[in-house]
Design an enzyme around this catalytic site. Structure first.
Site, short mmCIF file in Angstrom:
data_model
loop_
_atom_site.label_atom_id
_atom_site.label_comp_id
_atom_site.label_asym_id
_atom_site.label_seq_id
_atom_site.Cartn_x
_atom_site.Cartn_y
_atom_site.Cartn_z
N HIS A 19 9.30 3.67 -1.43
CA HIS A 19 7.71 4.18 -1.88
C HIS A 19 7.17 3.99 -0.36
CE1 HIS A 19 8.81 2.47 -5.73
NE2 HIS A 19 8.18 3.76 -6.02
N SER A 56 -0.63 4.47 -11.99
CA SER A 56 0.07 3.17 -11.60
C SER A 56 -1.19 1.93 -12.37
CB SER A 56 -0.13 2.64 -10.08
OG SER A 56 -1.21 2.81 -9.48
N GLU A 73 14.06 1.17 -14.70
CA GLU A 73 14.70 1.34 -13.58
C GLU A 73 15.85 0.49 -13.50
OE1 GLU A 73 11.99 1.94 -10.29
OE2 GLU A 73 13.33 0.74 -8.92
N ASP A 97 3.45 10.36 -4.64
CA ASP A 97 2.12 10.08 -4.56
C ASP A 97 1.84 9.99 -3.16
OD1 ASP A 97 -0.16 8.54 -4.45
OD2 ASP A 97 0.40 6.84 -5.36
N SER A 98 2.66 9.64 -1.98
CA SER A 98 2.37 9.52 -0.68
C SER A 98 1.53 10.94 0.00
CB SER A 98 3.44 8.68 0.11
OG SER A 98 3.66 7.55 -0.23
N ASP A 115 2.82 4.67 -14.49
CA ASP A 115 4.03 4.33 -13.53
C ASP A 115 3.98 3.21 -13.23
OD1 ASP A 115 5.41 5.32 -11.58
OD2 ASP A 115 4.05 5.42 -9.98
N ALA A 138 9.92 9.64 -3.45
CA ALA A 138 10.59 11.07 -3.02
C ALA A 138 9.40 11.81 -2.43
CB ALA A 138 10.78 11.68 -4.10
N ASN A 182 9.01 11.81 -8.29
CA ASN A 182 7.54 11.20 -8.09
C ASN A 182 7.24 11.23 -6.81
OD1 ASN A 182 8.35 9.94 -10.59
ND2 ASN A 182 7.63 8.05 -10.33
N HIS A 195 12.27 7.98 -7.70
CA HIS A 195 10.95 7.58 -7.34
C HIS A 195 10.94 7.58 -5.62
CE1 HIS A 195 8.99 5.30 -10.55
NE2 HIS A 195 10.07 5.78 -11.03
P1 13P Z 1 6.12 8.18 -2.64
O1 13P Z 1 5.46 6.69 -1.94
O2 13P Z 1 7.35 8.62 -2.05
O3 13P Z 1 5.12 9.25 -2.95
O4 13P Z 1 6.59 7.57 -4.18
C1 13P Z 1 5.57 7.63 -5.07
C2 13P Z 1 6.24 6.98 -6.55
O5 13P Z 1 7.62 6.64 -6.50
C3 13P Z 1 5.23 6.67 -7.56
O6 13P Z 1 6.09 5.99 -8.53
O1 G3H Z 2 5.01 4.24 -6.87
C1 G3H Z 2 3.85 3.48 -6.67
C2 G3H Z 2 3.03 4.51 -6.55
O2 G3H Z 2 2.82 5.04 -5.18
C3 G3H Z 2 1.56 3.77 -6.96
O3 G3H Z 2 0.85 2.94 -5.75
O4 G3H Z 2 -0.09 1.04 -7.02
O5 G3H Z 2 -0.92 1.86 -4.86
O6 G3H Z 2 -1.27 3.19 -7.00
P1 G3H Z 2 -0.32 2.22 -6.19
ZN ZN Z 3 7.54 4.46 -7.96
#
Ligand code: 13P
Ligand code: G3H
Ligand code: ZN
Length: 318
Positions: A184, A55, A139, A261-262, A87, A218, A259, A216
């Site tokens: 997200h 990101s 998107e 991240d969490s 991202d 997900a 995607n 996203h």
């Molecule tokens: P999560 O917060 O569900 O992991 O989504 C991550 C994401 O969409 C990054 O672009």
């Molecule tokens: O979709 C978003 C991602 O989880 C990125 O989050 O900007 O905190 O790195 P961040």
């Molecule tokens: Zn995202």
């Protein structure tokens, strides 16, 4: 610098294969050595293609030289099918900067702007990106959930299937992120049985046959990790994600990039909290960061095998 010099590939071949064989390429976000090592080690162990998501705020956190230094240090070979992806790029400039640094794929996220403006901005990014053989994701629709300035959206609106053909034709994008009920962050659903809008996904897939779609927001938000965090001093009540069977179902309907991240954030946080509680005298960060890296790797491997279905999909393996 051109991305091929880092052994990276764009997403074109990986998405074509994912569509044909009905699986999703995982896009995991990284922001330091630990996250990058965990993602790469999981992809290499399972022989899976992978998209490394960065990101804009992660880029700021690492600094661009450090970020590209980490990528160079990862000794990536093009046979491994690894893409480096911006991202939620918020501006044309951010996308151009990423491409010039060595990214092989960018997302321009103008989804909160009016439709025609989204088209105009996305089209400019596509022109620059395609001249450098870089793939572009955009998107339509908006996801709810709080992340950073580029992903912040208090409300959500589902993607309108009637918009997708015009948007793809007018922009020339390589993949389209859609909103069908994911969001997200760690607080996605009110109840565990809430369904994604597969009816919308089906209509979009019918309108755009064989076109790569992206999901996203997900993360599954695994209950065991949330429980560990709460047991060891955390405070994440009602954290809830997307059920794995719903994600698996989406991979059969042209969702070819998912995607996450969490889930990695939870794995690291749960592991660090547990390790610190178990070893109160330890003050060597390598111990708890090492444990966290291991836990993130386990989560990535599990999702590659049990959600994405991208294991053993590298061209020289299968
Ligand atoms: P999560 O917060 O569900 O992991 O989504 C991550 C994401 O969409 C990054 O672009
Ligand atoms: O979709 C978003 C991602 O989880 C990125 O989050 O900007 O905190 O790195 P961040
Ligand atoms: Zn995202």
């Amino acid at each position: 610098m051109k991305y091929t010099e880092f052994g990276l590939v764009n997403t074109r071949t990986m998405f074509a294969d994912a569509i044909a064989r009905k699986y999703a390429v995982p896009a995991f976000n990284f922001y330091n050595m630990e996250t990058l090592n965990a993602i790469l080690s999981a992809a290499r162990t399972t022989h899976s293609p992978v998209i490394l998501g960065v990101s804009e705020s992660a880029m700021k956190y690492m600094g661009s030289d450090m970020l590209m230094g980490l990528i160079r240090g990862a000794n990536i070979h093009h046979n491994e099918q690894i893409a480096l992806h911006l991202d939620h790029g918020g501006t044309i400039d951010a996308c151009i900067r990423a491409i010039d640094m060595g990214f092989s794929s960018v997302m321009i996220d103008a989804s909160k702007l009016p439709f025609e403006e989204n088209i105009k901005i996305t089209k400019s990014v596509v022109e620059y990106a395609h001249a450098h053989d870089v793939s572009v994701e955009a998107e339509l629709g908006t996801l709810s959930g709080i992340e950073d300035e580029n992903t912040q959206s208090a409300t959500s609106s589902y993607t309108n299937p009637d918009d997708v053909v015009k948007f793809v034709d007018a922009t020339g994008i390589d993949s389209l992120a859609i909103a069908i009920g994911t969001s997200h962050g760690a607080y996605k659903r009110k109840s565990a049985d809430e369904e994604l809008r597969f009816d919308i996904l089906q209509r979009i897939a019918d309108m755009l046959p064989k076109f790569p779609l992206v999901l996203h927001g997900a993360s599954q938000i695994p209950t065991d990790l949330v429980n560990t965090i709460n047991e060891f001093g955390g405070d994440m009540p009602n954290a809830r994600g997307i059920a794995p069977e719903q994600l698996r179902h989406a991979t059969k309907m042209n969702i070819c990039k998912i995607n996450v991240d969490s889930d990695l954030r939870l794995a690291m946080t749960a592991s660090v909290r547990k390790s610190m509680a178990a070893n109160p005298a330890n003050f060597n960060p390598r111990e708890y960061l090492g444990a966290g890296t291991k836990e993130m790797t386990t989560v990535c491997i599990d999702e590659i095998k049990n959600i994405m279905g991208s294991d053993n999909k590298l061209p020289h393996i299968s």
